[in-house]
Design a protein around this motif. Sequence first.
Motif, PDB file in Angstrom:
ATOM      1  N   VAL A   6      45.559  42.391  42.475  1.00  0.00           N
ATOM      2  CA  VAL A   6      44.230  41.994  42.951  1.00  0.00           C
ATOM      3  C   VAL A   6      43.558  43.128  43.718  1.00  0.00           C
ATOM      4  O   VAL A   6      42.366  43.364  43.575  1.00  0.00           O
ATOM      5  CB  VAL A   6      44.331  40.724  43.821  1.00  0.00           C
ATOM      6  N   LEU A   7      44.315  43.823  44.539  1.00  0.00           N
ATOM      7  CA  LEU A   7      43.810  45.004  45.248  1.00  0.00           C
ATOM      8  C   LEU A   7      44.692  46.184  44.881  1.00  0.00           C
ATOM      9  O   LEU A   7      45.918  46.120  44.995  1.00  0.00           O
ATOM     10  CB  LEU A   7      43.831  44.796  46.766  1.00  0.00           C
ATOM     11  N   ARG A   8      44.050  47.274  44.469  1.00  0.00           N
ATOM     12  CA  ARG A   8      44.787  48.431  43.964  1.00  0.00           C
ATOM     13  C   ARG A   8      44.418  49.682  44.759  1.00  0.00           C
ATOM     14  O   ARG A   8      43.684  50.549  44.274  1.00  0.00           O
ATOM     15  CB  ARG A   8      44.469  48.646  42.482  1.00  0.00           C
ATOM     16  N   LEU A  66      47.581  44.450  47.023  1.00  0.00           N
ATOM     17  CA  LEU A  66      48.036  43.064  47.013  1.00  0.00           C
ATOM     18  C   LEU A  66      48.128  42.593  45.574  1.00  0.00           C
ATOM     19  O   LEU A  66      47.197  42.792  44.788  1.00  0.00           O
ATOM     20  CB  LEU A  66      47.071  42.153  47.784  1.00  0.00           C
ATOM     21  N   SER A  67      49.249  41.983  45.236  1.00  0.00           N
ATOM     22  CA  SER A  67      49.445  41.392  43.917  1.00  0.00           C
ATOM     23  C   SER A  67      49.912  39.954  44.081  1.00  0.00           C
ATOM     24  O   SER A  67      50.630  39.617  45.025  1.00  0.00           O
ATOM     25  CB  SER A  67      50.496  42.178  43.112  1.00  0.00           C
ATOM     26  N   ASP A  70      35.498  46.816  41.408  1.00  0.00           N
ATOM     27  CA  ASP A  70      35.738  46.277  40.073  1.00  0.00           C
ATOM     28  C   ASP A  70      37.235  46.377  39.795  1.00  0.00           C
ATOM     29  O   ASP A  70      37.862  47.406  40.079  1.00  0.00           O
ATOM     30  CB  ASP A  70      34.957  47.067  39.019  1.00  0.00           C
ATOM     31  N   HIS A  71      37.814  45.273  39.296  1.00  0.00           N
ATOM     32  CA  HIS A  71      39.239  45.227  38.962  1.00  0.00           C
ATOM     33  C   HIS A  71      40.122  45.715  40.107  1.00  0.00           C
ATOM     34  O   HIS A  71      41.083  46.467  39.904  1.00  0.00           O
ATOM     35  CB  HIS A  71      39.529  46.049  37.699  1.00  0.00           C
ATOM     36  N   GLY A  72      39.780  45.274  41.329  1.00  0.00           N
ATOM     37  CA  GLY A  72      40.638  45.555  42.467  1.00  0.00           C
ATOM     38  C   GLY A  72      40.549  46.943  43.039  1.00  0.00           C
ATOM     39  O   GLY A  72      41.351  47.318  43.909  1.00  0.00           O
ATOM     40  N   ARG A  73      39.585  47.718  42.560  1.00  0.00           N
ATOM     41  CA  ARG A  73      39.422  49.082  43.056  1.00  0.00           C
ATOM     42  C   ARG A  73      38.009  49.296  43.581  1.00  0.00           C
ATOM     43  O   ARG A  73      37.069  48.637  43.133  1.00  0.00           O
ATOM     44  CB  ARG A  73      39.692  50.099  41.942  1.00  0.00           C
TER      45      ARG A  73
END
Length: 252
Positions: free
Chosen positions: A30-32, A23-24, A222-225
């Motif tokens: 935001v989610l990777r 999701l961006s 952390d950082h979407g991961r």
Amino acid sequence: MSTPDLPLTQQQPVSLTGRDLHLSFGDNQVLRGVDIHVEAGTTTTVIGPSGSGKSTLLRVLNRLHEPQSGDILIDGRSVLRDNPDRLRRRIGMVFQQFNLFPHMSVLDNVALAPRKLRGLDSEQARALALRELGKVGLQAKAEVRPATLSGGQQQRVAIARALAMKPQIMFFDEATSALDPELVKGVLALMTELSQEGMTMVVVTHEMGYAREVSDSVLFMDHGRVIETGPPVQLFEAPATERLQNFLAEVL
């Protein structure tokens, strides 16, 4: 008299899976590619620094935000083609803010959704609401307005409201973050009781003691991961990554 589409008894626990969720918002990823799997009747806590995507993950799993790619499955069946409202009836969600209607009594706050969304008549909905308020120790407060309650009591009402929908899964999004420290213990005790009763739960929290003691599994973001995931003893006692080691050094 209308008949609810689900019985008033608690639903059977189910498993929940998110696969490769992305999701961006504009250029902000935001989610990777997040993967999460929660076995039926177990509790997974999601930990990590602010801005790591924890709360967004819950909102995507509940389809309050639609994932741009990936899949969401309940008991192994994809639910992305289902009506989102139907999915949300299966998932109870408790937010950091209580979101209670101030002009309504505690009882009416809890009874509203079963009446509007499940088709219970007023008598059924009020009986159900009283029962759920009894479970959270607030039946005696049924007729008061939320503003007369403490923050911890209001959060317990919010939990009762979610449970009144008889969800198969419960999400808690930093449910204690807005509470004074002396009120946190009671809400965490209630969440622990739900976990022990076999509710499938995903809990975003900064309460490391709860994550360590109650979780069946812990997911560190952390950082979407997802950086690490596993049983709490593994993540808290022997973190495999330097990033998690540094995070725990800051919060413990």
